[in-house]
Design an enzyme around this catalytic site. Structure first.
Site, short mmCIF file in Angstrom:
data_model
loop_
_atom_site.label_atom_id
_atom_site.label_comp_id
_atom_site.label_asym_id
_atom_site.label_seq_id
_atom_site.Cartn_x
_atom_site.Cartn_y
_atom_site.Cartn_z
CD GLU A 1 -37.20 -26.11 82.28
OE1 GLU A 1 -37.32 -27.35 82.83
OE2 GLU A 1 -36.65 -25.24 82.76
CE LYS B 1 -35.70 -22.89 84.50
NZ LYS B 1 -34.43 -23.41 84.53
CG HIS C 1 -22.79 -17.15 61.35
ND1 HIS C 1 -22.25 -16.91 60.11
CD2 HIS C 1 -22.27 -16.40 62.23
CE1 HIS C 1 -21.19 -15.98 60.50
NE2 HIS C 1 -21.51 -15.66 61.88
CD GLU D 1 -31.41 -21.90 83.01
OE1 GLU D 1 -31.02 -22.95 82.20
OE2 GLU D 1 -31.97 -22.15 84.01
CB CYS E 1 -42.05 -42.63 89.31
SG CYS E 1 -42.55 -43.05 87.62
NE ARG F 1 -38.72 -38.87 92.57
CZ ARG F 1 -37.57 -38.64 92.54
NH1 ARG F 1 -37.00 -37.70 93.42
NH2 ARG F 1 -36.80 -39.72 92.11
CD1 TRP G 1 -42.57 -37.14 83.90
CD2 TRP G 1 -41.39 -38.83 83.28
NE1 TRP G 1 -42.05 -36.86 82.79
CE2 TRP G 1 -41.21 -37.74 82.19
CE3 TRP G 1 -40.71 -40.05 82.84
CZ2 TRP G 1 -40.62 -37.64 81.13
CZ3 TRP G 1 -39.96 -40.06 81.74
CH2 TRP G 1 -39.81 -38.92 80.71
N GLY H 1 -38.63 -46.23 87.63
CA GLY H 1 -37.33 -46.66 86.84
C GLY H 1 -37.74 -47.41 85.30
C1 F6R Z 1 -34.64 -26.98 83.91
C2 F6R Z 1 -34.44 -28.23 84.75
C3 F6R Z 1 -33.50 -29.41 84.09
C4 F6R Z 1 -32.56 -29.79 85.03
C5 F6R Z 1 -31.84 -30.99 84.50
C6 F6R Z 1 -30.69 -31.64 85.23
O1 F6R Z 1 -35.14 -26.11 84.61
O2 F6R Z 1 -34.68 -28.27 85.68
O3 F6R Z 1 -33.00 -29.26 82.91
O4 F6R Z 1 -31.43 -28.88 85.17
O5 F6R Z 1 -32.83 -32.19 84.41
O6 F6R Z 1 -31.07 -31.84 86.56
P1 F6R Z 1 -30.29 -32.07 87.80
O7 F6R Z 1 -29.37 -30.59 88.17
O8 F6R Z 1 -31.08 -32.52 89.09
O9 F6R Z 1 -29.08 -33.21 87.55
#
Ligand code: F6R
Length: 612
Positions: free
Chosen positions: A492, A489, A508, A485, A2, A27, A74, A101
């Site tokens: 997402e 990516k 496995h 990773e 948010c 956000r 959000w 929050g």
């Molecule tokens: C993936 C991504 C999230 C953040 C996770 C932690 O592309 O952006 O998985 O890595 O929410 O966020 P930070 O690093 O801001 O604590």
């Protein structure tokens, strides 16, 4: 999660708020809204969807006002809809609130209010909080500020809230616990926001509000108080951020801009720290605490998501170079189990935003037990940076695309430098190896640049596999976390199901998934495991899986086993993840855009996860 914006001063509030909301849309982008106050009238406009939909909604409506608050959401409590969008108005219509929050005990408070005859127009915890505040004010005949203070002592959970009262034409009251709030100080005006991006073009002087603080903000006055009603002197800091850093600069998306920024962000991370000629690294946070770090019996790394993957790479690097045992923990697990943390234990926290709620709370818990917290954070002045005992910034600049890219490579660079420094002090690395790795680090920006020059090759591979329903990413050793990773990516950004696995572990279980339709991405660069990973490629080929491999330039074996391959410059295996992740970032970007997905704002995600 948010985004929150507020303005009070001589300007028109609406344009400031809308521009700010667009900057904060990363956000959350389920719905958005504004509350504007003029001539004693509180007008609230809100709409499901993106901020542009809100703009359409207000066309032809009265938006004249010099004070206002705005929100981009959000969803937590209640589906994304017009009625659940913020701002919310109180039962009397006199107060408006925006909130980032979660109020955890809202259900109990709601019950009490319902018994008193209140009804609610939304499903949100926020509307409950607002009516609770109004109810306290009505019953006790006290000021809004006092009622808010009483209410906040009753609620549990996290909040950053902004409040406006129809009968007070210039004041915004703000409060925070666990969700970020920055106040920009202008000349006869104040700006409030979840981060500095909506503020930067108006002023560089800001105050970061701390947990359990209340701000009473008027055009020419800022009063900070604690929940005990004692005044606190605001600590003004100067923003070290340029407007260009938060704009797209000619790119289609922030994500691709941020991927292409990596040669310079990595350089910025090394700058002033790494001296290749002298063979030295300067990191004040490490130097000032070297005894604690090098004598640690173990190091715990706490993070979420992509930052957690950086932690996994660091586990391999630190154990190899420093010979200190490392445990890597998901912050969300750490905070709720009963972890063994002793006084003096070293905890490395990794976070791009510095605001991730789970990481923040896990650190608070560890700190209470006497642990030493070293923060590796990108967002300067963020909560995690501030609660850490020491730390090192990644200096990647604002990361706006929801998928983390340049922050990840910055984290890896900081962690590698930190490990090298500790190893040198501890005597667990030879001078020759230390110097060789420093020289390798100095070359990384140029190598990343070389990889990016061939981005088109990855774009073509992305086109071929954009309709795949699943992907497997496999790597070994330092490149195993990179496989995780790569899978994250892709999930997402393209909504394709993907799994990352250690290549040998594939036998496995996941091998059952392999058929002629499954693309399998191998990170198969030349390292100690190369022959082993070539065997794993054979195993996939024998089962007709489609192989996409990331290989070292000059490799004559892996390309022959691959349906597609992408070559990258050679690097020491310890630093290779900084290079091997780049083609995987590009792959997810190109697959996502080929599918027409808004990769900067993929569904259901938000950049800064400030709720648990
Ligand atoms: C993936 C991504 C999230 C953040 C996770 C932690 O592309 O952006 O998985 O890595 O929410 O966020 P930070 O690093 O801001 O604590």
């Amino acid at each position: 999660m948010c985004g929150i914006v507020g303005y009070t001063g001589p300007r028109q509030a609406y344009p400031v708020i809308i521009k700010g909301l667009k900057r904060l849309e990363y956000r959350g982008y389920d719905s958005s809204g504004v509350a504007l106050l003029s001539d004693g009238n509180l007008k609230v406009y809100k709409k499901k969807g993106r901020v542009t939909e809100l703009e359409e909604e207000v066309i032809g409506k009265n938006i004249e006002a010099n004070i206002g608050i705005g929100h981009t959401r959000w969803a937590t409590h209640g589906e994304p809809s017009d009625r659940n969008a913020h701002p919310h108005s109180s039962a009397s219509g006199r107060l408006a609130i925006i909130h980032n929050g979660i109020i955890e005990n809202y259900a109990q408070i709601k019950q009490e209010l319902v018994k008193k005859g209140y009804s609610f127009t939304s499903d949100t915890d926020t509307e409950v909080l607002l009516n609770f505040i109004e109810d306290i004010q009505k019953n006790n005949h006290n000021s809004l500020e006092e009622a808010l203070r009483i209410a906040l002592k009753r609620v549990s959970g996290a909040y950053c809230i902004l409040l406006m009262d129809q009968s007070d034409p210039t004041t915004i009251i703000a409060a925070r616990k666990g969700s970020p709030l920055v106040i920009g100080i202008g000349k006869g005006e104040h700006f409030l926001a979840s981060d500095a991006s909506p503020i930067i073009e108006y002023t560089k002087e800001v105050v970061y509000v701390n947990d359990y603080e209340l701000a009473i903000v008027k055009p020419d006055e800022l009063i900070l108080k604690n929940l005990g009603n004692e005044k606190i002197t605001p600590y003004i800091t100067k923003l070290d951020m340029e407007l260009a850093a938060i704009e797209k600069g000619g790119y289609d998306h922030f994500m691709i801009k941020e991927i292409f920024e990596q040669p310079s962000t990595i350089y910025d991370c090394l700058r002033g720290r790494l001296d290749a000629e002298a063979g030295t690294i300067r990191m004040k946070g490490v130097e000032d605490n070297i005894e604690q770090l090098k004598n640690a019996n173990r190091i715990m790394i706490i993070a979420c998501g992509t930052s957690w993957h950086a932690g996994l790479v660091a586990e391999y690097i630190i154990e190899e170079l420093c010979r200190i045992p490392v445990e890597v923990e998901y912050a969300s697990e750490f905070r709720y189990r009963n972890p063994i943390v002793h006084k003096g234990d070293v905890i490395i926290a990794i976070s791009q935003s510095g605001e991730t709620a789970d990481t923040l709370v896990a650190l608070e818990k560890a700190k209470e037990n006497g642990a030493f917290i070293f923060g590796i954070v990108n967002a300067v002045g963020s909560s995690i940076a501030r609660i850490s005992h020491a730390g090192a910034y990644t200096h990647a600049g604002p990361e706006i695309g929801v998928a983390s890219t340049k922050a990840f490579t910055g984290q890896l660079v900081v962690l590698a430098m930190m490990a090298l420094k500790i190893a040198k002090e501890k005597g667990t690395i030879t001078d020759a190896r230390h110097h060789a790795l420093i020289l390798e680090l100095a070359d990384i920006p140029e190598k990343v640049d070389a990889i990016l020059k061939n981005a088109k090759e990855i774009e073509k591979i992305g086109q071929v596999y954009k309709n795949a329903s699943d992907f497997l990413f496999l790597g070994r050793g330092y490149n195993f976390p990179v496989a995780l990773e790569g899978a994250l990516k892709l999930k997402e950004i393209s909504y394709i199901h993907a799994e990352g696995y250690p290549a040998a572990e594939m036998k496995h279980g996941p091998i059952a998934l392999v058929d002629e339709n499954l693309p399998v991405v191998f990170i198969a660069t030349k390292d100690a495991y190369h022959e082993k990973i070539v065997s794993n490629m054979q195993e996939i080929k024998a089962r007709k899986g489609k192989i996409i491999s990331i290989v070292t330039e000059g490799d004559e074996i892996s390309p022959g086993l691959s349906d597609h391959y992408f070559s990258i410059p050679s690097a020491d295996e310890l630093l290779a993840p900084i290079l091997t992740v780049i083609p995987l970032q590009l792959l997810s970007y190109y697959v996502g855009t080929a599918k027409g997905i808004d990769v900067d704002k993929p569904r259901n995600l938000a950049k800064s996860v400030t709720v648990e």
